[in-house]
Motif scaffolding. Sequence first.
Motif, PDB file in Angstrom:
ATOM      1  N   LYS A   1     -22.599  47.366   1.052  1.00 48.95           N
ATOM      2  CA  LYS A   1     -22.674  46.766   2.389  1.00 48.95           C
ATOM      3  C   LYS A   1     -21.556  47.305   3.279  1.00 48.95           C
ATOM      4  O   LYS A   1     -21.778  47.601   4.460  1.00 48.95           O
ATOM      5  CB  LYS A   1     -22.598  45.244   2.280  1.00 48.95           C
ATOM      6  CG  LYS A   1     -22.665  44.516   3.588  1.00 48.95           C
ATOM      7  CD  LYS A   1     -24.013  44.672   4.251  1.00 48.95           C
ATOM      8  CE  LYS A   1     -24.062  43.858   5.526  1.00 48.95           C
ATOM      9  NZ  LYS A   1     -25.315  43.974   6.221  1.00 48.95           N
ATOM     10  N   LEU A   2     -20.352  47.433   2.725  1.00 51.33           N
ATOM     11  CA  LEU A   2     -19.237  47.979   3.492  1.00 51.33           C
ATOM     12  C   LEU A   2     -19.506  49.415   3.924  1.00 51.33           C
ATOM     13  O   LEU A   2     -19.151  49.804   5.039  1.00 51.33           O
ATOM     14  CB  LEU A   2     -17.934  47.899   2.680  1.00 51.33           C
ATOM     15  CG  LEU A   2     -17.303  46.521   2.614  1.00 51.33           C
ATOM     16  CD1 LEU A   2     -16.236  46.475   1.523  1.00 51.33           C
ATOM     17  CD2 LEU A   2     -16.705  46.142   3.962  1.00 51.33           C
ATOM     18  N   GLU A   3     -20.152  50.180   3.086  1.00 52.97           N
ATOM     19  CA  GLU A   3     -20.501  51.561   3.447  1.00 52.97           C
ATOM     20  C   GLU A   3     -21.495  51.568   4.608  1.00 52.97           C
ATOM     21  O   GLU A   3     -21.356  52.369   5.539  1.00 52.97           O
ATOM     22  CB  GLU A   3     -21.075  52.308   2.241  1.00 52.97           C
ATOM     23  CG  GLU A   3     -21.485  53.742   2.540  1.00 52.97           C
ATOM     24  CD  GLU A   3     -20.334  54.635   2.985  1.00 52.97           C
ATOM     25  OE1 GLU A   3     -20.609  55.629   3.693  1.00 52.97           O
ATOM     26  OE2 GLU A   3     -19.173  54.356   2.649  1.00 52.97           O
ATOM     27  N   GLU A   4     -22.481  50.688   4.575  1.00 47.80           N
ATOM     28  CA  GLU A   4     -23.439  50.594   5.675  1.00 47.80           C
ATOM     29  C   GLU A   4     -22.728  50.211   6.976  1.00 47.80           C
ATOM     30  O   GLU A   4     -22.996  50.798   8.031  1.00 47.80           O
ATOM     31  CB  GLU A   4     -24.500  49.543   5.364  1.00 47.80           C
ATOM     32  CG  GLU A   4     -25.457  49.904   4.264  1.00 47.80           C
ATOM     33  CD  GLU A   4     -26.371  48.751   3.918  1.00 47.80           C
ATOM     34  OE1 GLU A   4     -26.543  47.826   4.745  1.00 47.80           O
ATOM     35  OE2 GLU A   4     -26.939  48.765   2.808  1.00 47.80           O
ATOM     36  N   LEU A   5     -21.836  49.242   6.889  1.00 46.57           N
ATOM     37  CA  LEU A   5     -21.104  48.795   8.071  1.00 46.57           C
ATOM     38  C   LEU A   5     -20.199  49.905   8.612  1.00 46.57           C
ATOM     39  O   LEU A   5     -20.065  50.081   9.819  1.00 46.57           O
ATOM     40  CB  LEU A   5     -20.289  47.540   7.755  1.00 46.57           C
ATOM     41  CG  LEU A   5     -21.111  46.294   7.405  1.00 46.57           C
ATOM     42  CD1 LEU A   5     -20.188  45.183   6.919  1.00 46.57           C
ATOM     43  CD2 LEU A   5     -21.947  45.831   8.578  1.00 46.57           C
ATOM     44  N   ARG A   6     -19.601  50.659   7.711  1.00 48.18           N
ATOM     45  CA  ARG A   6     -18.738  51.760   8.112  1.00 48.18           C
ATOM     46  C   ARG A   6     -19.536  52.813   8.872  1.00 48.18           C
ATOM     47  O   ARG A   6     -19.111  53.302   9.923  1.00 48.18           O
ATOM     48  CB  ARG A   6     -18.077  52.390   6.884  1.00 48.18           C
ATOM     49  CG  ARG A   6     -17.096  53.507   7.206  1.00 48.18           C
ATOM     50  CD  ARG A   6     -16.534  54.124   5.933  1.00 48.18           C
ATOM     51  NE  ARG A   6     -17.489  54.992   5.289  1.00 48.18           N
ATOM     52  CZ  ARG A   6     -17.671  56.283   5.623  1.00 48.18           C
ATOM     53  NH1 ARG A   6     -16.956  56.832   6.575  1.00 48.18           N
ATOM     54  NH2 ARG A   6     -18.556  57.014   4.986  1.00 48.18           N
ATOM     55  N   GLN A   7     -20.713  53.139   8.346  1.00 45.47           N
ATOM     56  CA  GLN A   7     -21.561  54.124   9.016  1.00 45.47           C
ATOM     57  C   GLN A   7     -21.981  53.644  10.409  1.00 45.47           C
ATOM     58  O   GLN A   7     -21.981  54.417  11.365  1.00 45.47           O
ATOM     59  CB  GLN A   7     -22.818  54.416   8.176  1.00 45.47           C
ATOM     60  CG  GLN A   7     -22.535  55.159   6.894  1.00 45.47           C
ATOM     61  CD  GLN A   7     -22.014  56.556   7.146  1.00 45.47           C
ATOM     62  OE1 GLN A   7     -22.350  57.193   8.126  1.00 45.47           O
ATOM     63  NE2 GLN A   7     -21.172  57.035   6.243  1.00 45.47           N
ATOM     64  N   GLU A   8     -22.311  52.352  10.517  1.00 42.83           N
ATOM     65  CA  GLU A   8     -22.681  51.808  11.815  1.00 42.83           C
ATOM     66  C   GLU A   8     -21.507  51.870  12.790  1.00 42.83           C
ATOM     67  O   GLU A   8     -21.667  52.202  13.964  1.00 42.83           O
ATOM     68  CB  GLU A   8     -23.166  50.366  11.671  1.00 42.83           C
ATOM     69  CG  GLU A   8     -23.641  49.783  12.969  1.00 42.83           C
ATOM     70  CD  GLU A   8     -24.188  48.379  12.844  1.00 42.83           C
ATOM     71  OE1 GLU A   8     -24.480  47.778  13.891  1.00 42.83           O
ATOM     72  OE2 GLU A   8     -24.330  47.866  11.720  1.00 42.83           O
ATOM     73  N   MET A   9     -20.312  51.572  12.297  1.00 42.94           N
ATOM     74  CA  MET A   9     -19.110  51.618  13.155  1.00 42.94           C
ATOM     75  C   MET A   9     -18.881  53.040  13.662  1.00 42.94           C
ATOM     76  O   MET A   9     -18.566  53.244  14.833  1.00 42.94           O
ATOM     77  CB  MET A   9     -17.891  51.122  12.385  1.00 42.94           C
ATOM     78  CG  MET A   9     -16.621  51.121  13.188  1.00 42.94           C
ATOM     79  SD  MET A   9     -16.598  49.916  14.502  1.00 42.94           S
ATOM     80  CE  MET A   9     -16.078  48.479  13.603  1.00 42.94           C
ATOM     81  N   ILE A  10     -19.062  54.009  12.808  1.00 45.39           N
ATOM     82  CA  ILE A  10     -18.894  55.415  13.200  1.00 45.39           C
ATOM     83  C   ILE A  10     -19.899  55.777  14.293  1.00 45.39           C
ATOM     84  O   ILE A  10     -19.553  56.426  15.274  1.00 45.39           O
ATOM     85  CB  ILE A  10     -19.028  56.351  11.980  1.00 45.39           C
ATOM     86  CG1 ILE A  10     -17.810  56.187  11.068  1.00 45.39           C
ATOM     87  CG2 ILE A  10     -19.187  57.808  12.422  1.00 45.39           C
ATOM     88  CD1 ILE A  10     -17.948  56.861   9.724  1.00 45.39           C
ATOM     89  N   ARG A  11     -21.139  55.355  14.121  1.00 46.05           N
ATOM     90  CA  ARG A  11     -22.180  55.650  15.128  1.00 46.05           C
ATOM     91  C   ARG A  11     -21.843  54.990  16.470  1.00 46.05           C
ATOM     92  O   ARG A  11     -22.019  55.599  17.523  1.00 46.05           O
ATOM     93  CB  ARG A  11     -23.536  55.146  14.657  1.00 46.05           C
ATOM     94  CG  ARG A  11     -24.228  56.036  13.670  1.00 46.05           C
ATOM     95  CD  ARG A  11     -25.682  55.657  13.474  1.00 46.05           C
ATOM     96  NE  ARG A  11     -25.900  54.259  13.182  1.00 46.05           N
ATOM     97  CZ  ARG A  11     -25.885  53.699  11.987  1.00 46.05           C
ATOM     98  NH1 ARG A  11     -25.667  54.462  10.923  1.00 46.05           N
ATOM     99  NH2 ARG A  11     -26.113  52.419  11.806  1.00 46.05           N
ATOM    100  N   LEU A  12     -21.356  53.761  16.432  1.00 43.37           N
ATOM    101  CA  LEU A  12     -21.063  53.053  17.674  1.00 43.37           C
ATOM    102  C   LEU A  12     -19.849  53.626  18.406  1.00 43.37           C
ATOM    103  O   LEU A  12     -19.801  53.617  19.631  1.00 43.37           O
ATOM    104  CB  LEU A  12     -20.820  51.566  17.398  1.00 43.37           C
ATOM    105  CG  LEU A  12     -22.048  50.765  16.987  1.00 43.37           C
ATOM    106  CD1 LEU A  12     -21.652  49.345  16.614  1.00 43.37           C
ATOM    107  CD2 LEU A  12     -23.098  50.758  18.088  1.00 43.37           C
ATOM    108  N   GLU A  13     -18.888  54.111  17.660  1.00 43.87           N
ATOM    109  CA  GLU A  13     -17.676  54.636  18.279  1.00 43.87           C
ATOM    110  C   GLU A  13     -17.846  56.066  18.774  1.00 43.87           C
ATOM    111  O   GLU A  13     -17.019  56.548  19.532  1.00 43.87           O
ATOM    112  CB  GLU A  13     -16.495  54.543  17.317  1.00 43.87           C
ATOM    113  CG  GLU A  13     -16.062  53.108  17.069  1.00 43.87           C
ATOM    114  CD  GLU A  13     -14.908  53.003  16.117  1.00 43.87           C
ATOM    115  OE1 GLU A  13     -14.664  53.949  15.341  1.00 43.87           O
ATOM    116  OE2 GLU A  13     -14.244  51.947  16.150  1.00 43.87           O
ATOM    117  N   ALA A  14     -18.913  56.719  18.372  1.00 46.23           N
ATOM    118  CA  ALA A  14     -19.142  58.110  18.804  1.00 46.23           C
ATOM    119  C   ALA A  14     -19.598  58.190  20.243  1.00 46.23           C
ATOM    120  O   ALA A  14     -19.985  57.323  20.888  1.00 46.23           O
ATOM    121  CB  ALA A  14     -20.173  58.770  17.906  1.00 46.23           C
TER     122      ALA A  14
END
Length: 62
Positions: free
Chosen positions: A49-62
């Motif tokens: 779940k943390l990996e999924e959240l991390r990927q989403e955070m990366i997408r949002l900050e890009a």
Amino acid sequence: MKQVIQSLQRNEAEKRIPVLKMEIDYELATLHDAMIASDKDGMVKCKDKLEELRQEMIRLEA
């Protein structure tokens, strides 16, 4: 029209980021509890779940 869509996407991202940070904090606390209890399945689920959240955070900050 393209600028309007980009503006709306930025606004949605700005609203999602604080919620995402709270979700990450919650999952970290859950992972900590699983580690204390030596719950290997719980640890794996939290890490996934943390990996999924991390990927989403990366997408949002890009």
